[in-house]
Motif scaffolding. Sequence first.
Motif, PDB file in Angstrom:
ATOM      1  N   ASN A   1     -75.092  51.581 114.952  1.00 62.55           N
ATOM      2  CA  ASN A   1     -76.443  51.770 115.467  1.00 62.55           C
ATOM      3  C   ASN A   1     -76.367  52.098 116.955  1.00 62.55           C
ATOM      4  N   ALA A   2     -76.914  53.246 117.353  1.00 66.23           N
ATOM      5  CA  ALA A   2     -76.969  53.652 118.762  1.00 66.23           C
ATOM      6  C   ALA A   2     -78.186  52.989 119.398  1.00 66.23           C
ATOM      7  N   ILE A   3     -77.978  52.007 120.274  1.00 63.86           N
ATOM      8  CA  ILE A   3     -79.079  51.197 120.803  1.00 63.86           C
ATOM      9  C   ILE A   3     -79.594  51.715 122.153  1.00 63.86           C
TER      10      ILE A   3
ATOM     11  N   LEU B   1     -65.027  59.614 115.139  1.00 59.39           N
ATOM     12  CA  LEU B   1     -65.945  59.603 114.000  1.00 59.39           C
ATOM     13  C   LEU B   1     -67.405  59.694 114.446  1.00 59.39           C
ATOM     14  N   ILE B   2     -67.739  58.964 115.519  1.00 60.35           N
ATOM     15  CA  ILE B   2     -69.124  58.874 115.980  1.00 60.35           C
ATOM     16  C   ILE B   2     -69.116  58.905 117.501  1.00 60.35           C
ATOM     17  N   ARG B   3     -70.105  59.561 118.069  1.00 58.29           N
ATOM     18  CA  ARG B   3     -70.264  59.571 119.528  1.00 58.29           C
ATOM     19  C   ARG B   3     -71.741  59.432 119.861  1.00 58.29           C
ATOM     20  N   TYR B   4     -72.015  58.629 120.868  1.00 59.12           N
ATOM     21  CA  TYR B   4     -73.385  58.457 121.362  1.00 59.12           C
ATOM     22  C   TYR B   4     -73.353  58.584 122.876  1.00 59.12           C
ATOM     23  N   ASP B   5     -73.957  59.664 123.387  1.00 60.82           N
ATOM     24  CA  ASP B   5     -74.087  59.869 124.832  1.00 60.82           C
ATOM     25  C   ASP B   5     -75.398  59.248 125.273  1.00 60.82           C
TER      26      ASP B   5
ATOM     27  N   GLY C   1     -66.778  64.535 115.138  1.00 62.90           N
ATOM     28  CA  GLY C   1     -67.534  63.366 114.728  1.00 62.90           C
ATOM     29  C   GLY C   1     -69.033  63.621 114.721  1.00 62.90           C
ATOM     30  N   ILE C   2     -69.768  62.630 114.302  1.00 61.73           N
ATOM     31  CA  ILE C   2     -71.221  62.679 114.276  1.00 61.73           C
ATOM     32  C   ILE C   2     -71.738  62.311 115.658  1.00 61.73           C
ATOM     33  N   SER C   3     -72.644  63.112 116.194  1.00 63.57           N
ATOM     34  CA  SER C   3     -73.252  62.825 117.492  1.00 63.57           C
ATOM     35  C   SER C   3     -74.629  62.208 117.246  1.00 63.57           C
ATOM     36  N   LEU C   4     -74.862  61.028 117.817  1.00 60.87           N
ATOM     37  CA  LEU C   4     -76.102  60.294 117.585  1.00 60.87           C
ATOM     38  C   LEU C   4     -77.021  60.323 118.797  1.00 60.87           C
ATOM     39  N   ALA C   5     -78.303  60.157 118.523  1.00 64.60           N
ATOM     40  CA  ALA C   5     -79.312  59.946 119.561  1.00 64.60           C
ATOM     41  C   ALA C   5     -79.710  58.474 119.529  1.00 64.60           C
ATOM     42  N   LYS C   6     -80.347  58.022 120.604  1.00 60.38           N
ATOM     43  CA  LYS C   6     -80.806  56.636 120.695  1.00 60.38           C
ATOM     44  C   LYS C   6     -81.621  56.264 119.455  1.00 60.38           C
ATOM     45  N   GLY C   7     -81.284  55.112 118.865  1.00 59.99           N
ATOM     46  CA  GLY C   7     -82.010  54.603 117.714  1.00 59.99           C
ATOM     47  C   GLY C   7     -81.473  55.064 116.375  1.00 59.99           C
TER      48      GLY C   7
ATOM     49  N   ASN D   1     -73.110  60.184 132.652  1.00 54.82           N
ATOM     50  CA  ASN D   1     -72.150  60.528 131.588  1.00 54.82           C
ATOM     51  C   ASN D   1     -71.651  59.314 130.817  1.00 54.82           C
ATOM     52  N   SER D   2     -72.508  58.308 130.626  1.00 62.15           N
ATOM     53  CA  SER D   2     -72.103  57.130 129.853  1.00 62.15           C
ATOM     54  C   SER D   2     -72.082  57.477 128.375  1.00 62.15           C
ATOM     55  N   PHE D   3     -71.058  56.973 127.680  1.00 61.50           N
ATOM     56  CA  PHE D   3     -70.958  57.234 126.251  1.00 61.50           C
ATOM     57  C   PHE D   3     -70.239  56.087 125.561  1.00 61.50           C
TER      58      PHE D   3
END
Length: 193
Positions: free
Chosen positions: A171-173, A141-145, A2-8, A127-129
């Motif tokens: 949206n990774a908030i 599909l998408i992951r945000y750590d 999947g796509i790994s996102l950063a904050k924002g 390790n919150s995700f």
Amino acid sequence: MGISLAKGQKVDLTKGNPGLTSVVIGLGWDTNKYDGGSDFDLDSSAFLLTNTGKVGNEKDFVFFNNLQGGNGSVVHTGDNLTGAGDGDDEQIKIDLAKIPAEIDKVAFTITIHDAEARSQNFGQVSNSFVRVINEQSGEELIRYDLGEDFSIETAIVVAELYRHNGEWKFNAIGSGFQGGLAALATNFGLQVN
């Protein structure tokens, strides 16, 4: 993978995955061992928001005491009281095609139950995700750590799904709150007693 996102960061969900109609939002975390003597009980919730950024009514607040919202389009699979083990600690299933037209966003949050009484905060959580899984295929599909950006907060708006030009985006908030679930509920337009 999947796509790994950063904050924002924001990413298309349905546009890049044609035919995607149902997803599972998996939320997970680990708690640091410390000598406070109390177990951690983290809770995930979903707020179904109108174009005002507020919930239309209490039924649009999905959590451990109200497991369904949006006419059954958002279903919380149940409360995990310990967070033990690997993988998702709690999951929320979303039927994108059934989300009522007046709902523009679904905000996902994690709070610490009884944080104040237990002297707990997200500085003691690691390790919150959050991840988005195709319910049919099981593919992530998408992951945000979330990282370790939090200290005194007792609630986090983790991410949101939102409607844009007939498609769903993610949206990774990663925005922290003090005051736990009550502060979040008030922020999203609910009366808290």
